[in-house]
Design an enzyme around this catalytic site. Structure first.
Site, mmCIF file in Angstrom:
data_model
loop_
_atom_site.group_PDB
_atom_site.id
_atom_site.type_symbol
_atom_site.label_atom_id
_atom_site.label_comp_id
_atom_site.label_asym_id
_atom_site.label_seq_id
_atom_site.Cartn_x
_atom_site.Cartn_y
_atom_site.Cartn_z
ATOM 1 N N ALA A 21 -16.272 -9.864 15.460
ATOM 2 C CA ALA A 21 -17.498 -9.303 16.040
ATOM 3 C C ALA A 21 -18.475 -8.891 14.935
ATOM 4 O O ALA A 21 -19.687 -9.128 15.048
ATOM 5 C CB ALA A 21 -17.154 -8.101 16.917
ATOM 6 N N ASP A 126 -1.473 4.249 16.243
ATOM 7 C CA ASP A 126 -1.123 5.660 16.507
ATOM 8 C C ASP A 126 -2.174 6.400 17.344
ATOM 9 O O ASP A 126 -1.904 7.476 17.843
ATOM 10 C CB ASP A 126 -0.975 6.420 15.181
ATOM 11 C CG ASP A 126 0.316 6.079 14.471
ATOM 12 O OD1 ASP A 126 1.141 5.378 15.065
ATOM 13 O OD2 ASP A 126 0.492 6.524 13.323
HETATM 14 O O1 F6P Z 1 -0.176 2.671 10.987
HETATM 15 C C1 F6P Z 1 0.485 3.773 11.496
HETATM 16 C C2 F6P Z 1 1.959 3.629 11.330
HETATM 17 O O2 F6P Z 1 2.391 2.526 12.088
HETATM 18 C C3 F6P Z 1 2.742 4.881 11.677
HETATM 19 O O3 F6P Z 1 3.012 5.044 13.019
HETATM 20 C C4 F6P Z 1 3.993 4.691 10.847
HETATM 21 O O4 F6P Z 1 4.584 5.929 10.582
HETATM 22 C C5 F6P Z 1 3.450 4.058 9.600
HETATM 23 O O5 F6P Z 1 2.288 3.369 9.987
HETATM 24 C C6 F6P Z 1 4.376 3.107 8.895
HETATM 25 O O6 F6P Z 1 3.710 2.642 7.759
HETATM 26 P P1 F6P Z 1 4.206 1.479 6.812
HETATM 27 O O7 F6P Z 1 4.069 0.198 7.561
HETATM 28 O O8 F6P Z 1 3.285 1.541 5.648
HETATM 29 O O9 F6P Z 1 5.619 1.774 6.491
#
Ligand code: F6P
Length: 321
Positions: A21, A126
């Protein structure tokens, strides 16, 4: 005008639809659009590519991000931010669009505060970005979780087992609460209240025992990542109830997959508004959604406030469980 876009932090389904977009609306408005790879890391190291209309074809339904992304804590340092700005200025780029979560919006605000025109687009499974009802990717993640909950319920009731399901959210209970409500979970553990607290554990033991007395054949308990450790919760429930407990950690499957229609629509609307604002020379705003409308909120507010889950929703989930 030359404008640029990047995706930063944890990826989320719909980031590609947002890039598309940004690029297509930008071209329609007569701009030239560049993409920095791997978020603030690529911006700092000056790794960019030009994005024409063809570059974003056939990506609306793809999860992940064609620009790739990274966690880049170094970007909290002002000298790194200044290096990024000097890269942008050298290329004649007049505005930047940052697609990402809470931390990425802080980085966007820092750039705007150093006088580089920047607009944020919230994208995070999240849904923990202040100032928007929904961040891009949240709806897709919820749908992934409720699909799994349905499957786990089948096997849980066949074996009369208790299932503890850990969902993502180190600091946010949004996925746990909303997927728990939409998926009919029997109990939801949020990060703000440590579940290993004896009072809370006793409540879960009581709930499980009562459910079996009422003839229920299964119990599904959702635990947000930050409320864990979920294996301790599982072990404690098994020890206290004498029932078989199985733990399922959903992990990164929640971050992948083709975005839902809701996420594609949100990403398309937010991406288009973001580049329109950048083209008008606006800065230090995050686009978002509020009550079904597309809005813009100052990034300073986004950076200094914390998104919280609705206590009313939590109460409702408990009543309906
Ligand atoms: O992007 C958010 C998230 O998915 C959180 O819910 C989770 O704790 C974190 O990222 C995990 O991060 P990574 O993929 O860097 O381990």
């Amino acid at each position: 005008m030359k404008l640029a876009v990047l995706t930063s932090g944890g990826d989320s389904p719909g980031m590609n639809a947002a890039i598309r977009a940004v690029v297509r609306q930008g071209i329609a408005d007569g701009h030239q659009v560049f993409g920095y790879v791997e978020g603030y890391r690529g911006l700092t190291d000056d790794e960019e590519i030009e994005l024409n209309s063809q570059a974003v074809s056939e990506i609306i339904d793809r999860g992940g991000t064609i620009l790739r992304t990274s966690r880049f804590p170094e970007f909290r340092e002002e000298k790194v931010q200044k290096k990024a700005i000097s890269n942008l200025r050298k290329k004649g780029i007049k505005g930047l669009i940052v697609i990402g979560g809470e931390g990425s919006m802080k980085g966007a605000h820092a750039l705007a505060a150093l006088n580089f025109k920047t607009i944020g687009v919230p994208a995070s499974i999240d849904n923990d970005v202040f100032g928007t009802d929904f961040a891009i990717g949240f709806d897709t993640a919820l749908n992934t979780v409720i699909d799994v909950l349905g499957k786990l319920r089948d096997t849980a009731s066949s074996h009369e087992r208790i299932f503890v399901v850990e969902v993502m959210g180190r600091h946010s209970g949004s996925i746990a609460l909303n997927a728990g409500l939409a998926g009919g979970a029997d109990y939801i553990c949020l990060p703000d209240t440590p579940v290993t607290e004896p009072r809370r554990l006793n409540h879960i033991f009581k709930l499980v025992k009562e459910r079996y007395k009422r003839g229920k054949t299964h119990t599904l308990i959702i635990v947000a990542e930050g409320a864990g450790p979920s294996f301790k919760i599982s072990e404690a429930i098994e020890a206290a109830t004498g029932r078989e407990v199985r733990l399922t950690i959903l992990g990164h499957i929640q971050r992948g997959g083709s975005p839902t229609a809701m996420d594609r629509l949100l990403a398309s609307r937010l991406g288009a508004l973001a580049i329109k604002m950048a083209g008008r020379g606006e800065s230090d705003f995050m686009v978002g959604s509020s009550g079904g409308n597309i809005t813009a909120i100052p990034l300073i507010e986004v950076s200094t406030n914390k998104a919280v889950v609705s206590p009313d929703l939590y109460e409702l989930a408990n009543i309906l469980a």
